[in-house]
Design a protein around this motif. Sequence first.
Motif, PDB file in Angstrom:
ATOM      1  N   ALA A 182      32.283 -13.422  69.630  1.00  0.00           N
ATOM      2  CA  ALA A 182      31.655 -12.215  70.173  1.00  0.00           C
ATOM      3  C   ALA A 182      32.452 -11.638  71.331  1.00  0.00           C
ATOM      4  O   ALA A 182      32.473 -10.414  71.540  1.00  0.00           O
ATOM      5  CB  ALA A 182      30.228 -12.539  70.612  1.00  0.00           C
ATOM      6  N   TRP A 183      33.151 -12.496  72.075  1.00  0.00           N
ATOM      7  CA  TRP A 183      33.851 -11.996  73.263  1.00  0.00           C
ATOM      8  C   TRP A 183      34.993 -11.053  72.914  1.00  0.00           C
ATOM      9  O   TRP A 183      35.319 -10.142  73.697  1.00  0.00           O
ATOM     10  CB  TRP A 183      34.339 -13.146  74.148  1.00  0.00           C
ATOM     11  CG  TRP A 183      35.496 -13.949  73.637  1.00  0.00           C
ATOM     12  CD1 TRP A 183      35.450 -15.168  73.041  1.00  0.00           C
ATOM     13  CD2 TRP A 183      36.886 -13.597  73.713  1.00  0.00           C
ATOM     14  NE1 TRP A 183      36.719 -15.596  72.724  1.00  0.00           N
ATOM     15  CE2 TRP A 183      37.615 -14.657  73.135  1.00  0.00           C
ATOM     16  CE3 TRP A 183      37.584 -12.498  74.217  1.00  0.00           C
ATOM     17  CZ2 TRP A 183      39.013 -14.636  73.034  1.00  0.00           C
ATOM     18  CZ3 TRP A 183      38.979 -12.474  74.113  1.00  0.00           C
ATOM     19  CH2 TRP A 183      39.667 -13.538  73.534  1.00  0.00           C
ATOM     20  N   ARG A 242      35.040  -8.873  70.357  1.00  0.00           N
ATOM     21  CA  ARG A 242      34.413  -7.578  70.095  1.00  0.00           C
ATOM     22  C   ARG A 242      34.050  -6.877  71.403  1.00  0.00           C
ATOM     23  O   ARG A 242      34.189  -5.674  71.544  1.00  0.00           O
ATOM     24  CB  ARG A 242      33.162  -7.789  69.238  1.00  0.00           C
ATOM     25  CG  ARG A 242      32.238  -6.593  69.098  1.00  0.00           C
ATOM     26  CD  ARG A 242      32.871  -5.422  68.367  1.00  0.00           C
ATOM     27  NE  ARG A 242      33.187  -5.742  66.990  1.00  0.00           N
ATOM     28  CZ  ARG A 242      33.687  -4.848  66.121  1.00  0.00           C
ATOM     29  NH1 ARG A 242      33.932  -3.607  66.502  1.00  0.00           N
ATOM     30  NH2 ARG A 242      33.957  -5.207  64.882  1.00  0.00           N
ATOM     31  N   GLU A 243      33.611  -7.648  72.381  1.00  0.00           N
ATOM     32  CA  GLU A 243      33.232  -7.092  73.671  1.00  0.00           C
ATOM     33  C   GLU A 243      34.448  -6.629  74.464  1.00  0.00           C
ATOM     34  O   GLU A 243      34.419  -5.593  75.133  1.00  0.00           O
ATOM     35  CB  GLU A 243      32.448  -8.142  74.473  1.00  0.00           C
ATOM     36  CG  GLU A 243      32.120  -7.755  75.894  1.00  0.00           C
ATOM     37  CD  GLU A 243      31.181  -6.570  76.017  1.00  0.00           C
ATOM     38  OE1 GLU A 243      31.223  -5.882  77.048  1.00  0.00           O
ATOM     39  OE2 GLU A 243      30.411  -6.314  75.055  1.00  0.00           O
ATOM     40  N   LYS A 262      37.883  -5.617  73.806  1.00  0.00           N
ATOM     41  CA  LYS A 262      38.532  -4.397  73.338  1.00  0.00           C
ATOM     42  C   LYS A 262      39.891  -4.058  73.960  1.00  0.00           C
ATOM     43  O   LYS A 262      40.781  -3.567  73.279  1.00  0.00           O
ATOM     44  CB  LYS A 262      37.620  -3.177  73.513  1.00  0.00           C
ATOM     45  CG  LYS A 262      36.292  -3.275  72.798  1.00  0.00           C
ATOM     46  CD  LYS A 262      36.404  -3.597  71.316  1.00  0.00           C
ATOM     47  CE  LYS A 262      36.716  -2.451  70.455  1.00  0.00           C
ATOM     48  NZ  LYS A 262      36.700  -2.773  69.016  1.00  0.00           N
ATOM     49  N   ARG A 272      40.157  -7.035  79.678  1.00  0.00           N
ATOM     50  CA  ARG A 272      39.194  -8.121  79.517  1.00  0.00           C
ATOM     51  C   ARG A 272      39.834  -9.378  78.922  1.00  0.00           C
ATOM     52  O   ARG A 272      39.157 -10.384  78.752  1.00  0.00           O
ATOM     53  CB  ARG A 272      38.033  -7.664  78.640  1.00  0.00           C
ATOM     54  CG  ARG A 272      37.204  -6.533  79.265  1.00  0.00           C
ATOM     55  CD  ARG A 272      36.344  -7.023  80.410  1.00  0.00           C
ATOM     56  NE  ARG A 272      35.571  -5.961  81.036  1.00  0.00           N
ATOM     57  CZ  ARG A 272      34.368  -5.550  80.623  1.00  0.00           C
ATOM     58  NH1 ARG A 272      33.812  -6.102  79.541  1.00  0.00           N
ATOM     59  NH2 ARG A 272      33.724  -4.605  81.269  1.00  0.00           N
ATOM     60  N   GLU A 320      31.605   2.201  78.940  1.00  0.00           N
ATOM     61  CA  GLU A 320      30.480   1.967  78.026  1.00  0.00           C
ATOM     62  C   GLU A 320      30.789   2.449  76.609  1.00  0.00           C
ATOM     63  O   GLU A 320      30.165   2.004  75.645  1.00  0.00           O
ATOM     64  CB  GLU A 320      29.214   2.644  78.545  1.00  0.00           C
ATOM     65  CG  GLU A 320      29.253   4.153  78.563  1.00  0.00           C
ATOM     66  CD  GLU A 320      27.926   4.752  79.043  1.00  0.00           C
ATOM     67  OE1 GLU A 320      27.127   5.185  78.178  1.00  0.00           O
ATOM     68  OE2 GLU A 320      27.693   4.777  80.267  1.00  0.00           O
ATOM     69  N   TYR A 352      33.893  -0.933  75.657  1.00  0.00           N
ATOM     70  CA  TYR A 352      33.572  -2.358  75.561  1.00  0.00           C
ATOM     71  C   TYR A 352      32.431  -2.599  74.566  1.00  0.00           C
ATOM     72  O   TYR A 352      31.379  -1.968  74.646  1.00  0.00           O
ATOM     73  CB  TYR A 352      33.197  -2.909  76.933  1.00  0.00           C
ATOM     74  CG  TYR A 352      34.276  -2.727  77.974  1.00  0.00           C
ATOM     75  CD1 TYR A 352      35.549  -3.286  77.795  1.00  0.00           C
ATOM     76  CD2 TYR A 352      34.038  -1.998  79.130  1.00  0.00           C
ATOM     77  CE1 TYR A 352      36.536  -3.105  78.751  1.00  0.00           C
ATOM     78  CE2 TYR A 352      35.016  -1.823  80.096  1.00  0.00           C
ATOM     79  CZ  TYR A 352      36.273  -2.384  79.896  1.00  0.00           C
ATOM     80  OH  TYR A 352      37.260  -2.217  80.836  1.00  0.00           O
ATOM     81  N   GLY A 353      32.676  -3.511  73.656  1.00  0.00           N
ATOM     82  CA  GLY A 353      31.660  -3.863  72.672  1.00  0.00           C
ATOM     83  C   GLY A 353      31.448  -2.829  71.588  1.00  0.00           C
ATOM     84  O   GLY A 353      30.529  -2.949  70.777  1.00  0.00           O
ATOM     85  N   LYS A 358      27.811  -0.513  72.038  1.00  0.00           N
ATOM     86  CA  LYS A 358      26.938  -1.666  71.776  1.00  0.00           C
ATOM     87  C   LYS A 358      25.479  -1.334  72.058  1.00  0.00           C
ATOM     88  O   LYS A 358      24.582  -2.037  71.613  1.00  0.00           O
ATOM     89  CB  LYS A 358      27.389  -2.869  72.596  1.00  0.00           C
ATOM     90  CG  LYS A 358      27.361  -2.688  74.093  1.00  0.00           C
ATOM     91  CD  LYS A 358      27.880  -3.933  74.794  1.00  0.00           C
ATOM     92  CE  LYS A 358      27.911  -3.746  76.304  1.00  0.00           C
ATOM     93  NZ  LYS A 358      28.440  -4.960  76.992  1.00  0.00           N
TER      94      LYS A 358
END
Length: 612
Positions: free
Chosen positions: A110-111, A113-114, A116, A189, A489, A492-493, A538
């Motif tokens: 999952a990290w 995808r978050e 990016k 990230r 926003e 990310y994700g 997200k």
Amino acid sequence: MVLFWNILVNNSLSVLLNYKSMKRILEIIFVIAIAIFGLNAQTKKVQTKSSAEPYLLPPFPSVPAILPQDSVTMGDWKSFPEMKLNIPIASGPFEPTWESIEKNYPGEPAWLREAKFGIWVHFGPQAAGESGDWYARKLYVEGTTAYKNHLKKYGHPSESGYKEVLRDWNPTKLDPAALTKIYQAAGARFLMIQGVHHDNYDMWNSKYQPWNSVNIGPKRDIIGEWAKACRANGMHYGVTFHHEYTWWWWQTAFGSDRNGDKKGVPYDGNLTLADGKGKWWEGYDPRLLYGINLREYKGVTAAAYSPWSPPPAGIFTNHLDYAKWYATKWALRMMDVVQHYDPDFIYTDGTVQGPFTGDGTGTGLKADAMQTVIADFYNRTLKKRGEVNTFSIVKFREKTNGTVNTEEFGVPADIKTNQPWIAEIPVGDWFYAPGFTYDSGMMIRYIIEAIARDGNAAICISILPDGSLDEGSMKMLKEVGVWMKRNGEAVYGSRAWTIPGEGEQVNGKLKMLPGGALTRRQAEFKFNAQDIRFTIGKNGAFYAFCMNVPAPGAQLKIKSLGTDAKYFRKPVKDVKLLGYNGKLQWKLEADGLAITCPTKMPFATAIVFKVE
């Protein structure tokens, strides 16, 4: 002990009858016995530790005499059976087969995808040449910038070659802790950190390669420093490995000048361990750095002097013992990093389905080295973390559960969701050279192009030879950080929408940022306000990125959101401009969502509308 007992027996009777003397002797016996027991225990402990070494690399194999250049045809790689290296791996459900890896891997963490957006820390001693990428190889090619720069700084490569670059390289201003904070402030990230490039020099305290940054050069465990910095700052990081094709990449070091005073004088790749006696590199085998001369195989020499081409596909059939040794060492070095630094991902370079395929960049041998490394990696992750939230980048590999792919120097034209992928690109080049263009706009637009197609972006900003970033890089990163903070926003994700975007068409395709390294060409590339990219955040919101900043008060129309458009799904409730607190004028029409920009537009590069 025997000597002590002889002394004791020969002592006089009066001494033996003396109670105090007897007590003293017994105390001495007790102390000596304890000391001997302790020494035996220590020896046993050391021996146990040594025998428990998990991997033992066999000694350098015997190598046959060198045959004439281009006199040997490589073996057929398609019919050659895949060699099993039989390297012990960490216990767990993953076995060294693609079938086992695909069966047991739980899927993209999952990290990723978050995250990016990441920074590619493509840095090592080749930066010292200030000649861009592949300095180590090109310094042995007459006429190249690398060759000329090397002559000025180090001398002729027959007398002072790449090993001297390693000796002298000392990036005193390299501060991973400070750089990690700078990259984090820019919005990154994750970091991709070079562990070993094609130059075969390990940037950590390597158990299997004496030519490393702890022994030679800066005398620092550079990967260890990066790992510590990333963990301290909550930054995900991976280590990259480019030494798969070092054995044919380094063949220029076995040549000589073809012209001038040094014509025919062998370069230092031809040196032996014995040649180092009395020299600064005594005890360091040049073969462990440069490999061996493989120019007898047809096409190897020509490929070595090409801009990047690998040799023809095939097997180095005269050197199978060496090939197995090399592939084993290749794997063990990666496993060494996994064991001691616990990275979030590993990365292997290449152009085909994986290392040691016998084809493309994997030419020379077909072996299960990659599967072995990945299985060991995931088993260790499972033991340390209780779950497999790591991944393996196998560059250009087709969809395989357990691997992530990359797109180098560009972004696919269409959305790509069949496998996780990272678009990777350098600003200027993969290693530093003077004259790079530093422009935050091209970085931001590259990130937008990648995420609009469901990818991630990793961008290399080349570090100077001393380990610092120049003023242009610092300014660029700060500007990217401002933009990411305002518009994160939407990044990310996020995931791709139905289409990547809309706008001007070129040859039937959506106009997009040109491929290739980020240079002046990308910095000056023109978009207009109707060149728009899309993502779904997200939070479920729809985001539209204008690829430039429209004029104050300008009206835009997002055609893909029109009620007559085939993509229209839901009615629009609200439209906001990220970074603007006022209320926007907008209207949903049959031919698009019409938006009027504010009368003041204090933005740079690209603006983002949030559509709910």
